[in-house]
Motif scaffolding. Structure first.
Motif, PDB file in Angstrom:
ATOM      1  N   HIS A   1      -9.293   2.983   8.613  1.00 47.00           N
ATOM      2  CA  HIS A   1      -8.371   2.550   7.568  1.00 47.00           C
ATOM      3  C   HIS A   1      -9.154   2.375   6.281  1.00 47.00           C
ATOM      4  O   HIS A   1     -10.093   1.577   6.210  1.00 47.00           O
ATOM      5  CB  HIS A   1      -7.685   1.236   7.951  1.00 47.00           C
ATOM      6  CG  HIS A   1      -6.718   0.740   6.929  1.00 47.00           C
ATOM      7  ND1 HIS A   1      -6.246  -0.548   6.902  1.00 47.00           N
ATOM      8  CD2 HIS A   1      -6.125   1.370   5.873  1.00 47.00           C
ATOM      9  CE1 HIS A   1      -5.413  -0.697   5.890  1.00 47.00           C
ATOM     10  NE2 HIS A   1      -5.325   0.452   5.247  1.00 47.00           N
TER      11      HIS A   1
ATOM     12  N   ASN B   1       0.806  -1.212   0.000  1.00 47.80           N
ATOM     13  CA  ASN B   1       0.000   0.000   0.000  1.00 47.80           C
ATOM     14  C   ASN B   1       0.841   1.266   0.000  1.00 47.80           C
ATOM     15  O   ASN B   1       0.340   2.351   0.161  1.00 47.80           O
ATOM     16  CB  ASN B   1      -0.915   0.011   1.226  1.00 47.80           C
ATOM     17  CG  ASN B   1      -1.878  -1.148   1.199  1.00 47.80           C
ATOM     18  OD1 ASN B   1      -2.316  -1.548   0.131  1.00 47.80           O
ATOM     19  ND2 ASN B   1      -2.194  -1.709   2.356  1.00 47.80           N
TER      20      ASN B   1
ATOM     21  N   LYS C   1       0.190  -2.780   8.601  1.00 50.19           N
ATOM     22  CA  LYS C   1       0.071  -3.158   7.192  1.00 50.19           C
ATOM     23  C   LYS C   1       1.385  -3.681   6.625  1.00 50.19           C
ATOM     24  O   LYS C   1       1.403  -4.654   5.855  1.00 50.19           O
ATOM     25  CB  LYS C   1      -0.437  -1.980   6.360  1.00 50.19           C
ATOM     26  CG  LYS C   1       0.524  -0.805   6.258  1.00 50.19           C
ATOM     27  CD  LYS C   1      -0.053   0.316   5.429  1.00 50.19           C
ATOM     28  CE  LYS C   1       0.909   1.428   5.109  1.00 50.19           C
ATOM     29  NZ  LYS C   1       2.077   1.598   5.905  1.00 50.19           N
TER      30      LYS C   1
ATOM     31  N   GLU D   1     -12.571  -1.044  -1.474  1.00 52.83           N
ATOM     32  CA  GLU D   1     -12.834  -2.424  -1.070  1.00 52.83           C
ATOM     33  C   GLU D   1     -13.543  -2.487   0.273  1.00 52.83           C
ATOM     34  O   GLU D   1     -14.552  -3.177   0.428  1.00 52.83           O
ATOM     35  CB  GLU D   1     -11.527  -3.202  -0.992  1.00 52.83           C
ATOM     36  CG  GLU D   1     -11.693  -4.634  -0.517  1.00 52.83           C
ATOM     37  CD  GLU D   1     -10.366  -5.362  -0.411  1.00 52.83           C
ATOM     38  OE1 GLU D   1     -10.329  -6.448   0.213  1.00 52.83           O
ATOM     39  OE2 GLU D   1      -9.360  -4.858  -0.941  1.00 52.83           O
TER      40      GLU D   1
ATOM     41  N   ASN E   1      -9.374   1.079   2.606  1.00 52.96           N
ATOM     42  CA  ASN E   1      -8.773   0.065   1.732  1.00 52.96           C
ATOM     43  C   ASN E   1      -9.240   0.313   0.302  1.00 52.96           C
ATOM     44  O   ASN E   1     -10.368  -0.030  -0.071  1.00 52.96           O
ATOM     45  CB  ASN E   1      -9.165  -1.342   2.194  1.00 52.96           C
ATOM     46  CG  ASN E   1      -8.693  -1.634   3.610  1.00 52.96           C
ATOM     47  OD1 ASN E   1      -7.511  -1.767   3.849  1.00 52.96           O
ATOM     48  ND2 ASN E   1      -9.641  -1.710   4.540  1.00 52.96           N
TER      49      ASN E   1
ATOM     50  N   GLU F   1      -5.293  -3.085  13.323  1.00 57.46           N
ATOM     51  CA  GLU F   1      -4.671  -2.128  12.425  1.00 57.46           C
ATOM     52  C   GLU F   1      -3.326  -1.607  12.911  1.00 57.46           C
ATOM     53  O   GLU F   1      -2.463  -1.291  12.097  1.00 57.46           O
ATOM     54  CB  GLU F   1      -5.603  -0.930  12.199  1.00 57.46           C
ATOM     55  CG  GLU F   1      -6.908  -1.268  11.502  1.00 57.46           C
ATOM     56  CD  GLU F   1      -6.706  -1.774  10.089  1.00 57.46           C
ATOM     57  OE1 GLU F   1      -5.709  -1.377   9.453  1.00 57.46           O
ATOM     58  OE2 GLU F   1      -7.532  -2.589   9.631  1.00 57.46           O
TER      59      GLU F   1
ATOM     60  N   THR G   1     -15.147  -4.082  10.265  1.00 60.49           N
ATOM     61  CA  THR G   1     -14.812  -3.812   8.869  1.00 60.49           C
ATOM     62  C   THR G   1     -16.089  -3.795   8.044  1.00 60.49           C
ATOM     63  O   THR G   1     -16.882  -4.752   8.092  1.00 60.49           O
ATOM     64  CB  THR G   1     -13.836  -4.863   8.316  1.00 60.49           C
ATOM     65  OG1 THR G   1     -12.605  -4.802   9.049  1.00 60.49           O
ATOM     66  CG2 THR G   1     -13.543  -4.605   6.847  1.00 60.49           C
TER      67      THR G   1
END
Length: 463
Positions: free
Chosen positions: A378, A51, A231, A368, A380, A162, A354
């Motif tokens: 976070h 990322n 990550k 996503e 994504n 995270e 999530t």
């Protein structure tokens, strides 16, 4: 602002350089940038994270490398009043550092019930039988070590899906508060030079920056919180490292691009419990009053030098003052270790969730999912046949308020002081955002600009 001036201004009062030196450096910088644009940009293990938006980071020329390492510690730390009533009352702080610092750190909030003392209980003063305090008595703990008269005590840990957060205290062998630079925000910061080894990985990983947010409790005691986005830890590039090493052994070039990362990198699953080994080699800070460099000639004489003569002078000066080494006495104040710790980590998933989005537009750009913890969001993103480094995420809260990123990755956002019942995610062209939109993020018409310029938009309900 010229490139060389950006570097020097970023370092604040690190090293005083004449204007002509900046000009010479800027010319060299521009030439090297032009050369870099023409050729490939090989990547070995530097681009650890899938990322990462590393593409837009410019490579510094040789002349600047002695300076850029110091810039890593220029992040905001947070002040604690010397007359703090908590300190005045000598309430024990080991095992309670998050309570002391939680409103001062970037990912702020109430860590009560989330951060756990590493010893599992309040430490005891061996002389009095009472709680240890900031006076220097830490009790008996496998999480407190003294090396060369410098004591490092790890206090609490909080790990969600995270990020990993560890609070700690550093007690110097001398007063050093006045030796550490105060940055442009009026804060002081320290940097931990360390290696980390996670038990669920086959190989160690260089993850995170080592910056800690905190403040001095007294002239020789610093308390802070180290936060690590997980990550990079969870993205395994060991196969890519192996391929890179094989290519180097054959004298071949192996270019790591997004395609290679997608094909050979793999995401690991974060276990419920794991062990973290920390080898803290050095604790560093920027000097508050660095000495000046004597270039040995006037501005006019420097200006008259050819590029070759200037480079030769530069090399001699850097060698003379040790600026080609890190750390060095011209820029840094530091304590040598090592301090080694083994920490048991339990992942706390309380209030973690999530939200799956799985939305992609016709251009192959989308979202996503969004992960929410008590302290961060976070984002994504999805980029099909696009380089993630070409785009920048912007998030507005339910009230249309801009949520500023607090870490090194723009996809990680603090939730404190924001209504996150729903958010709006905009994905923008990186250069357009940096050149035209970023400076307007606090203007009343920022949302309208995003509506016009963003290449993707999605509203996500989080509550």
């Amino acid at each position: 602002m010229k490139q060389s001036e950006k570097i020097i201004s970023g370092l604040q009062q690190d090293i005083v350089l004449p204007d002509i030196v900046l000009q010479k450096a800027d010319d060299a910088f521009s030439r090297i940038l032009a050369e870099n644009e023409k050729g490939k940009q090989p990547a070995a293990s530097q681009g650890r994270g899938k990322n990462s938006r590393h593409k837009k980071r410019k490579r510094f020329p040789v002349w600047a490398r002695g300076l850029t390492a110091a810039a890593a510690v220029l992040i905001a730390a947070f002040g604690i009043c010397a007359a703090n009533p908590v300190m005045a009352a000598k309430i024990p702080i080991i095992g309670h550092l998050f309570s002391l610092l939680q409103d001062k750190i970037s990912f702020s909030g109430d860590y009560t019930g989330y951060a756990e003392p590493l010893d599992g209980n309040v430490q005891t003063d061996p002389e009095t039988g009472g709680d240890s305090s900031v006076t220097g008595n830490r009790g008996t703990s496998s999480y407190s070590q003294t090396v060369n008269g410098v004591t490092v005590t790890l206090s609490e840990v909080y790990c969600n899906q995270e990020a990993l957060n560890i609070s700690l205290i550093i007690e110097g062998n001398e007063d050093f508060q006045d030796k550490i630079m105060t940055n442009q925000f009026g804060k002081q910061s320290l940097f931990l030079d360390m290696d980390t080894d996670f038990s669920f990985r086959d190989t160690p990983v260089m993850a995170g920056s080592g910056n800690i947010e905190g403040s001095f409790l007294d002239a020789r005691t610093y308390a802070g919180v180290w936060r690590l986005d997980l990550k990079d830890v969870l993205f395994d590039v060991s196969e890519i490292d192996r391929m890179t090493s094989e290519a180097e052994a054959k004298g071949e070039e192996f270019v790591v691009n997004q395609e290679v990362l997608d094909k050979y990198g793999k995401m690991l699953t974060l276990p419920d419990e794991f062990t973290l080994n920390i080898d803290l080699k050095r604790i560093e800070g920027m000097l508050a009053n660095p000495p000046e460099i004597d270039w040995g000639m006037s501005k006019e004489e420097l200006e008259a030098l050819s590029d070759e003569d200037f480079q030769a002078l530069h090399d001699r000066i850097f060698e003379k003052y040790g600026l080609n080494k890190h750390p060095n006495a011209m820029q840094h104040y530091w304590f040598e270790g090592p301090w080694t710790f083994t920490l048991p980590i339990k992942v706390n998933t309380a209030n973690n969730r999530t939200i799956s989005v799985n939305d992609v537009n016709e251009a192959g750009i989308g979202l996503e999912s969004v992960t929410v913890t008590p302290f961060e969001i976070h984002i994504n993103e999805v980029y099909l046949n696009h380089d993630k480094a070409d785009y920048f995420p912007v998030v507005l809260d339910a009230q249309g308020k801009y949520i500023d990123s607090a870490g090194s990755d723009a996809a990680f956002l603090p939730v404190a002081d924001h209504d996150i019942s729903r958010i709006t995610v905009y994905l923008c062209d990186y250069l357009e955002y940096m050149d035209e939109l970023k400076g307007l993020k606090y203007e009343d018409n920022f949302r309208e600009l995003l509506e016009e310029r963003a290449v993707y938009k999605k509203e996500v309900v989080l509550e």
